[in-house]
Design a protein around this motif. Structure first.
Motif, PDB file in Angstrom:
ATOM      1  N   THR A  79       0.836  -1.203   0.000  1.00  0.00           N
ATOM      2  CA  THR A  79       0.000   0.000   0.000  1.00  0.00           C
ATOM      3  C   THR A  79       0.872   1.254   0.000  1.00  0.00           C
ATOM      4  O   THR A  79       0.362   2.354   0.150  1.00  0.00           O
ATOM      5  N   SER A  80       2.178   1.090  -0.183  1.00  0.00           N
ATOM      6  CA  SER A  80       3.105   2.222  -0.109  1.00  0.00           C
ATOM      7  C   SER A  80       2.812   3.306  -1.137  1.00  0.00           C
ATOM      8  O   SER A  80       2.903   4.499  -0.838  1.00  0.00           O
ATOM      9  N   ASN A  86      -1.437   9.758  -0.941  1.00  0.00           N
ATOM     10  CA  ASN A  86      -2.279  10.448   0.047  1.00  0.00           C
ATOM     11  C   ASN A  86      -1.494  11.497   0.808  1.00  0.00           C
ATOM     12  O   ASN A  86      -2.003  12.593   1.067  1.00  0.00           O
ATOM     13  N   LEU A  87      -0.241  11.198   1.168  1.00  0.00           N
ATOM     14  CA  LEU A  87       0.591  12.184   1.863  1.00  0.00           C
ATOM     15  C   LEU A  87       0.860  13.383   0.959  1.00  0.00           C
ATOM     16  O   LEU A  87       0.740  14.537   1.392  1.00  0.00           O
ATOM     17  N   GLY A  92      -0.056  18.888  -0.232  1.00  0.00           N
ATOM     18  CA  GLY A  92      -0.191  19.824  -1.341  1.00  0.00           C
ATOM     19  C   GLY A  92      -1.501  20.577  -1.371  1.00  0.00           C
ATOM     20  O   GLY A  92      -1.611  21.624  -2.011  1.00  0.00           O
ATOM     21  N   ILE A  93      -2.505  20.074  -0.691  1.00  0.00           N
ATOM     22  CA  ILE A  93      -3.817  20.719  -0.700  1.00  0.00           C
ATOM     23  C   ILE A  93      -4.119  21.200   0.713  1.00  0.00           C
ATOM     24  O   ILE A  93      -4.572  20.435   1.558  1.00  0.00           O
ATOM     25  N   ARG A  94      -3.871  22.440   0.947  1.00  0.00           N
ATOM     26  CA  ARG A  94      -4.061  22.986   2.295  1.00  0.00           C
ATOM     27  C   ARG A  94      -5.540  23.082   2.655  1.00  0.00           C
ATOM     28  O   ARG A  94      -5.893  23.235   3.811  1.00  0.00           O
TER      29      ARG A  94
END
Length: 160
Positions: A79-80, A86-87, A92-94
């Motif tokens: 799942t890496s 996701n990280l 990147g999306i505040r």
């Protein structure tokens, strides 16, 4: 469910999927792909690696794999990649970060923000390891220099 339905209708070849043990994912894959997928679960167990340290930070202490359907290659049960994606998205999306002035409660704003992030990440941003955009790497797109240029292409397509 809608995403899985869209995905299964677009795939030409058999694929291998890995999920954590979250039941809705398992049900969605089973409903859309049935036995036409190589599907495995990777369930991670978390705990305190050093209970005497006084820290309450949970770390992954072990993981278990389980074959659900098909014959997935154990070498690729991971799942890496999605965890990294996701990280990258969270950083990147505040808009997803509470207690910032960019945070939004409206689902439409989150949808637009995610779409814009993925467009930029895959079609505009030149990645260091690739030296091109991911879309260029797989031959999906010509070089795009900015979001403005990408928006103009979308406007041209909409007009046509």
């Amino acid at each position: 469910m809608q995403f899985m339905s869209s995905l299964s209708s677009r795939l030409a070849n058999r694929v291998q999927l890995t999920s954590d043990g979250h039941r809705p994912y398992v049900e969605a894959v089973e409903n859309e792909f049935g036995s036409e997928v190589d599907f495995a679960l990777l369930v991670k167990m978390y705990g305190n690696d050093n209970p005497n340290s006084g820290k309450k930070r949970a770390v992954c202490i072990c993981s278990q794999t389980q074959i659900v359907t098909g014959n997935p290659n154990r070498k690729f049960i991971s799942t890496s990649l999605i965890e990294r994606q996701n990280l990258t998205m969270r950083m990147g999306i505040r808009r997803f970060t509470r207690k910032t002035n960019a945070f939004s409660k409206k689902i439409e704003n989150h949808e637009y923000s995610v779409a814009l992030h993925f467009l930029h990440y895959n079609f505009v941003r030149v990645h260091q390891t690739l030296r091109v955009t991911p879309a260029m790497q797989i031959g999906l797109a010509e070089p795009v220099s900015s979001l403005e240029e990408l928006a103009m292409l979308l406007d041209q397509k909409k007009a046509a």
